[in-house]
Write a protein that holds these residues in place. Structure first.
Motif, PDB file in Angstrom:
ATOM      1  N   ASN A  44       0.926  -1.154   0.068  1.00 14.03           N
ATOM      2  CA  ASN A  44       0.103   0.021  -0.248  1.00 14.03           C
ATOM      3  C   ASN A  44       0.843   1.259  -0.030  1.00 14.03           C
ATOM      4  O   ASN A  44       1.655   1.387   0.764  1.00 14.03           O
ATOM      5  N   THR A  73      -0.639   4.537  -0.353  1.00 12.49           N
ATOM      6  CA  THR A  73      -1.386   5.534  -0.237  1.00 12.49           C
ATOM      7  C   THR A  73      -1.855   5.580   1.092  1.00 12.49           C
ATOM      8  O   THR A  73      -2.425   7.011   1.506  1.00 12.49           O
ATOM      9  N   LEU A  87      -6.908   9.682  -7.792  1.00 12.95           N
ATOM     10  CA  LEU A  87      -7.339   9.690  -6.346  1.00 12.95           C
ATOM     11  C   LEU A  87      -7.046  11.080  -5.904  1.00 12.95           C
ATOM     12  O   LEU A  87      -8.106  11.597  -4.712  1.00 12.95           O
ATOM     13  N   ARG A  88      -6.522  11.960  -6.432  1.00 13.96           N
ATOM     14  CA  ARG A  88      -6.441  13.336  -6.065  1.00 13.96           C
ATOM     15  C   ARG A  88      -7.143  14.180  -6.875  1.00 13.96           C
ATOM     16  O   ARG A  88      -7.888  15.279  -6.353  1.00 13.96           O
ATOM     17  N   LEU A 110      -4.537   4.567   2.422  1.00 16.70           N
ATOM     18  CA  LEU A 110      -5.845   4.404   2.410  1.00 16.70           C
ATOM     19  C   LEU A 110      -6.371   2.884   2.618  1.00 16.70           C
ATOM     20  O   LEU A 110      -5.584   2.159   2.069  1.00 16.70           O
ATOM     21  N   PRO A 111      -7.449   2.565   3.259  1.00 19.19           N
ATOM     22  CA  PRO A 111      -7.725   1.273   3.451  1.00 19.19           C
ATOM     23  C   PRO A 111      -8.255   0.501   2.137  1.00 19.19           C
ATOM     24  O   PRO A 111      -7.776  -0.776   2.250  1.00 19.19           O
ATOM     25  N   ARG A 112      -8.748   1.059   1.479  1.00 21.00           N
ATOM     26  CA  ARG A 112      -9.135   0.324   0.256  1.00 21.00           C
ATOM     27  C   ARG A 112      -8.899   0.631  -1.080  1.00 21.00           C
ATOM     28  O   ARG A 112      -9.207   0.379  -2.213  1.00 21.00           O
ATOM     29  N   GLN A 113      -7.710   1.586  -1.168  1.00 28.65           N
ATOM     30  CA  GLN A 113      -7.062   2.090  -2.296  1.00 28.65           C
ATOM     31  C   GLN A 113      -5.404   1.823  -2.147  1.00 28.65           C
ATOM     32  O   GLN A 113      -4.813   2.795  -1.478  1.00 28.65           O
TER      33      GLN A 113
END
Length: 276
Positions: free
Chosen positions: A212, A214, A232-233, A216-219
């Motif tokens: 990971n 990011t 994502l931004r 983030l938990p799911r990305q």
């Protein structure tokens, strides 16, 4: 895909399973070393070096392996059914009274003298996860050819060891430049930040089961594998094109809004796997 963090995890598993134990089974399924018998010898340690694995064995021997795109080392309790691929894909078996390590689809497997390890890893730059990590030397090597595209320079293991295609794409996104930007055109602040950022990305992922970048938990990724999906931004569709590293083309992802610098025309195709 195996990169420095994945190889570090593999070394840790192998070291835990084998180090300090006597080999009761040895089977190297490559023609050159098929008759080598390591049984009765103690495994001293398993050390990662960039994307390379060095299994050091009593008697001054080292088993050198490289995972490339599909290779994997699996560790099984004795009596446990092996799972990692069909039997014909097994390249190495190292067993003790408690556990067995099985190497699947290893494109590089060689038995050499420990004193000769530099012959196979001596060309590598500073290891992002190793005791020899030197950010200043890594930066010096990256900037040695100012006209070289950043993505190619990052993949060159002679500059710094451990980055593959995933981290290449994500690093370029975090630095806000395209992978085709000449290294010499990096803003000074970005260039100085690069080695530390690369090392931090690999370090935070070396103990994670799922990579990971990011937070983030799911990305898991900002751009890698996200062709056609919103950034994502900024929500601009992520683009995909091939980038060569001198030996082969690799699918490369970037955001045309968040990342500045030259870039080729995007290709229209879904994500495919590639060597790292």
């Amino acid at each position: 895909m195996p990169e420095g963090d994945t190889v570090w995890q593999a070394a840790k598993r192998l070291h835990t399973a084998l180090a300090g134990r006597v080999l009761t089974r040895s089977d190297l399924r490559v023609p050159k070393f098929a008759t080598a018998d390591l049984t009765g010898r103690t495994v001293l340690d398993v050390t990662p070096r960039g994307k390379h694995l060095l299994t050091r064995i009593e008697g001054g021997l080292t088993l050198h392996s490289h995972l490339r795109m599909d290779g994997a080392w699996k560790v099984f309790e004795n009596g446990q059914r092996w799972s990692g691929g069909p039997t014909h894909q097994i390249r190495a078996v190292l067993g003790t009274t408690e556990r067995t390590a099985v190497g699947y689809r290893l494109p590089v497997l060689a038995l050499l003298r420990t004193a000769e390890e530099q012959d196979v890893v001596g060309h590598l730059g500073p290891d992002l996860l190793g005791p020899d990590w030197d950010p200043d030397l890594a930066l010096t090597r990256l900037l040695a050819d100012p006209t070289r595209p950043l993505g190619e320079a990052l993949l060159d293991q002679r500059n710094l060891a451990g980055i593959g295609n995933v981290f290449k794409c994500e690093l370029c996104f975090l630095l806000k430049v395209t992978p085709w930007l000449p290294v010499g055109d990096l803003p000074p602040g970005h260039a100085a930040q690069l080695p530390e950022l690369a090392q931090r990305l690999l370090e935070v992922n070396r103990d994670r089961p799922d990579r990971n970048t990011t937070g983030l938990p799911r990305q898991n990724f900002f751009v890698y594998g996200r062709a056609g999906r919103p950034c994502l931004r900024c929500r601009t569709p992520v683009r995909l094109a091939d980038q060569g590293d001198g030996a082969r083309e690799r699918p490369t992802y970037w955001c045309p809004t968040c990342q500045t610098g030259p870039a080729p025309a995007p290709v229209r195709r879904s994500h495919r796997r590639t060597a790292s």
